[in-house]
Design a protein around this motif. Sequence first.
Motif, short mmCIF file in Angstrom:
data_model
loop_
_atom_site.label_atom_id
_atom_site.label_comp_id
_atom_site.label_asym_id
_atom_site.label_seq_id
_atom_site.Cartn_x
_atom_site.Cartn_y
_atom_site.Cartn_z
N VAL A 24 26.37 -35.15 -25.57
CA VAL A 24 26.39 -34.50 -24.27
C VAL A 24 26.80 -33.04 -24.46
CG1 VAL A 24 26.95 -36.61 -23.02
CG2 VAL A 24 28.80 -35.16 -23.87
N ASN A 25 26.48 -32.22 -23.46
CA ASN A 25 26.99 -30.86 -23.41
C ASN A 25 28.41 -30.92 -22.85
OD1 ASN A 25 24.43 -29.71 -24.14
ND2 ASN A 25 23.76 -30.06 -22.03
N TRP A 26 29.37 -30.37 -23.59
CA TRP A 26 30.77 -30.48 -23.19
C TRP A 26 31.37 -29.09 -22.99
CZ3 TRP A 26 33.98 -34.14 -21.54
CH2 TRP A 26 35.35 -33.90 -21.57
N CYS A 27 31.95 -28.88 -21.80
CA CYS A 27 32.65 -27.62 -21.54
C CYS A 27 34.12 -27.81 -21.89
CB CYS A 27 32.50 -27.20 -20.09
SG CYS A 27 33.48 -25.72 -19.68
N PRO A 28 34.64 -27.08 -22.87
CA PRO A 28 36.03 -27.29 -23.28
C PRO A 28 37.05 -26.75 -22.27
CG PRO A 28 35.03 -25.48 -24.51
CD PRO A 28 33.93 -26.11 -23.71
N CYS B 180 32.31 -21.47 -15.71
CA CYS B 180 33.48 -20.75 -16.25
C CYS B 180 33.12 -19.80 -17.38
CB CYS B 180 34.55 -21.73 -16.69
SG CYS B 180 34.09 -22.68 -18.17
N GLY B 181 31.90 -19.91 -17.92
CA GLY B 181 31.49 -19.01 -18.99
C GLY B 181 31.91 -19.43 -20.37
N ALA B 182 32.59 -20.56 -20.51
CA ALA B 182 33.04 -21.01 -21.83
C ALA B 182 31.86 -21.43 -22.70
CB ALA B 182 34.02 -22.18 -21.67
N GLU B 183 32.04 -21.27 -24.02
CA GLU B 183 31.02 -21.70 -24.95
C GLU B 183 30.95 -23.23 -24.96
OE1 GLU B 183 29.66 -19.91 -29.11
OE2 GLU B 183 31.51 -21.08 -29.30
N VAL B 184 29.75 -23.75 -24.75
CA VAL B 184 29.55 -25.20 -24.65
C VAL B 184 29.32 -25.79 -26.03
CG1 VAL B 184 28.00 -26.98 -23.74
CG2 VAL B 184 28.65 -25.04 -22.31
#
Length: 830
Positions: A166-170, A189-193
Amino acid sequence: MTAAEGADQAQRYDPREIEEKWQARWAELDPFRATEDPGDSRERYYLCDMFPYPSGDLHMGHAEAFAIGDVLARYQFLRGKNVLHPIGWDAFGLPAENAAIKNNSHPADWTYANIETQAASFRRYATSFDWSRRLATCDPEYYRWNQWLFLRFYERGLAYRRDGYVNWCPVDQTVLANEQVINGHCERCGAEVVRRMLNQWYFKITDYADRLLADEAALEGMWPERVLTMQRNWIGRSTGAEVSFEIEGREAPVVVYTTRPDTLYGATFFVVAADSPLASELCAPDRRAELDAYIAQVQKLTDIERQSTEREKTGVFLGVHAINPVNGERIPVWAADYVLPDYGTGAIMAVPAHDQRDLDFARTFNLPVRVVVETGLPDPAETFVATPGDGELVNSGPLNGLSKSEAIARIIAILAERGLGRAAVNYRLRDWLLSRQRFWGTPIPIVHCPGCGEVAVPDSELPVVLPDLRGQDLQPHGVSPLAAATDWVNVPCPKCGEPAKRDTDTMDTFVDSSWYMFRYCSPSFTGGPFDEDAVRRWMPVDMYVGGVEHAILHLLYSRFFTKVLYDMGMIGFTEPFTRLINQGQVINQGKAMSKSLGNGVNLGEQIARFGVDAVRLTMIFASPPEDDIDWADMNPDAMVKFLARVHRIAAEVAASGADAGVAPAAGDGELRKAAHRSIDEVTRQVDAYHLNVAVARLMELVSATRKAIDTGPGAADPAVREAAEALAVMVSLFAPYTAEEAWELLGHPASVGRANWPMAEPDLLTLEKVTCVVQVNGKVRDRLEVSPSVGDDELGELALAQPAVVRAIGDQQVRRVIVRAPKLVNIVVA
C-alpha cells in the motif's frame, strides 16, 4: 396596486430584501417535499446531486454544481412530477480528524458544525431540497448499515483480508489511494510516501469486472462518453495467455500473463517486480544487498510513477535464469520497478523489439533485441523505437509466416498441448482496498479471536459505535487510533466468549458514498439499509449530477454495490444512475482556485455583493454544464440588471390595473408569438440540458416584453401579462427569489416552484417568414424573406434571380445549386 406604487416597486428591486422575505416563507411552505402517498398518481422523478463533504462553508464549485442540479429538479417539479431531490453529507474523513487533533476536540464537533453551516448556505442558495430526507454518513444510524452490508459481502466471499503493498503516509500514518499521491508525496501533508506491506481488508470487485463492462451498454448515450471510456480503461480487460517459465533452481515454474503470446520467441529476458515476494525468493545470495537497497528506492514510488514511460529504467540482475518454454533459451531474470507486484503474477516475459518499456530497459542494460514480427518498420535495435503493431511472424519457428491473430491462436494451442500455458483473461482492475488506519470512519464489524479466528459481530450488536476519542488520542502512531482504545478493543468473542479484540481499521469513505442514494428513499427506515418497497418506487436515480473527478472510483464502486444488492435480491435493477451529468470546474484567471496562488473567490462575498439569483444565473449562463467557468471572465452585474428587468415587468403589469381574467388571445399578437416561441425553445433547450441557451432565450423574451410595454400595447395588455407570467415560471429555474417575487406581484400564491410549466400553443409557433441566406461559393451575397414552406426548386430559382447574385456569378458557369430550404442556398460556380 396603483400605477404610482407599481413604479415605486419597479425601482425597488433589492435582492437582499427579497432573499430574506422568501427564505422565511419557503421554510414555512416546504414546497419541495416528495410525497409517498400511494394515491399520488404523478410520475416520479429522482434527481440526486453528489453529496458534499462538510469541510467548511460552500464554495464556488458547489455553487455551480448545485445550481445545475437545482435547475433540473425545479424543471421536473414544474412539469408536474413527484420529484425526490434530497440532500446529505459525506461526513467521515481525514480532515475532521486532523481538525480534532489540532483543536483538542472530537471530529464530530467539527463535522456537525460544518454541516449546519452548509445547510444554512444551501437554504440561502434556494436549492429545492426535500429537507425531510437529510442524512449524514457519520451518524451511527447510517454507518450501522455500512457494517451490515460489509457483513453480507463477507458472507458472500466478497470481503476478505490479505497482505498487500500500500501507499503509506508516514505523517498522516494511513494508507493512501494512488490518486492521493502526487509526485511521490501525500496530497494532504506533502510527506514523502513509501510502499508498505500491510494486512488489509478488500472488497472483491474483480468478481464483477465483466458485468461492470457489459452493463455499460445500457449507459451509452445516457452517461458522458468520456466517463464510460475512463471506466473501461480502469477495468482494463485484456485477452492473452498464461505461460509457464521454469526458473533455474526453483521447483515450481513461474506463470506470466501476456497479451502477445505470439511474440514468445522474441523474449530475451525475464522481469520480476522488485518489491514482490518472488524477487526476494529468486535472488541469488550475492545479489541480496543490491536488491534490498533497490527495493528501498522502489517503495518510494507510486504505481503511476513506476509505469511512466518518461522515467529512466532501473533494475537489478537477480543472478538466476529462466527457460523460454518455446525454444529452451536461457534468459536472465531481472528485478525492476516498471513491473507491478499485483499485476498478474508480478512477473513478465520481456520482448524488447515489440514493447517500448522492455526496449528502454534492454538499452539501459545492454540486453539483446530480437525482431519476431515483421511490421515493415526499421529494426528497433537501431531506431530505439519498438514496433508493437501487427505483421507477419518471423524468427518464430512454427509461427513463421502467420498473422498476429493466427499466431496467437497457434501458440496457445502449442502451449496447451505441452502443458506450458493456456488462454487467459486479465484485468487492470484490482480488488478494492477498503482498510484505513484512522479513527473517523466506519469501524469494521469483525472480532479477532485467538481460537475462532475472524468472527462477525452479530447483526443485533450493530452498530459498532466509535469510542469517544479526542485531541491527541486521535494521533496515529503506526496503528489505527482505535488500537489504543483498549476498553473498546478488548471484547469477548461473539462465538466462544473468550477474550478477543475488535478489528481496529475503519472503512474507506467510498463505502459510505456507494449506496447513500438508496438510503435517501427511506432515511429513517430501521429494518435494513433501505426500505425495498421505497427503492422500488423511486430508483434507479433518473438524473445524477456531479464532478467528473468521480468518474472512476465513486461511480464504479456505486455500480459494484448495486450489482451486489441485485444479486442479494434486494433490488430489481443493476445500474444505480440512469443518466449522468458532469459539471465543469470553476477556475479563476485560467487556473484552479488555490490559497497558494491567491486566486480564490469567496462564494459568500459574491452572494453578498450580487445576490443569490445573480450568482446562480451567472454560473448557468456562462457555458454548457460540462465546460469549465473562469470567474475572472464573468459579469454578475449584467445578471443583476437582467433580473431587475424581469422584476420591473411584473411590477408594471401588476400596477396597470388590467383584469387578470382576460384571455391572452385578446392581446397583442406579435408578443404572443414571441412568447410562445420562447416557451417552446426554452423547453427544448432545458430538455437537451443546454441551460445556457435557455437563459439566452429568456433574455430575448424579456426584451420583446419590454418593447411591448414601452412602444406597443402597454403593460395592461393581456399578452404582456401572459409573457410576464411565463417569464416568472421559467426564470424560477435559474433565479428562484426574483421569480417568486414576480409571481406574487402578478397576484399568484406561493410558490412559483410548484406552478405549471407554460405550454406553447402550436398555432403561435408558425413563422410567416424566415430569412434565407444566399451564398455564392460559400460567400454571403443576399438574404431573402421567404415562406417556411417554400420548396427546394422554387427557392433555388428565386435565389438565382436576385440581382446581387447575378452580379456575383457574372460570366462564370453555375456548376451546382445546393438548397437547404428554407434557410440556405449555396450556388457553386467556376
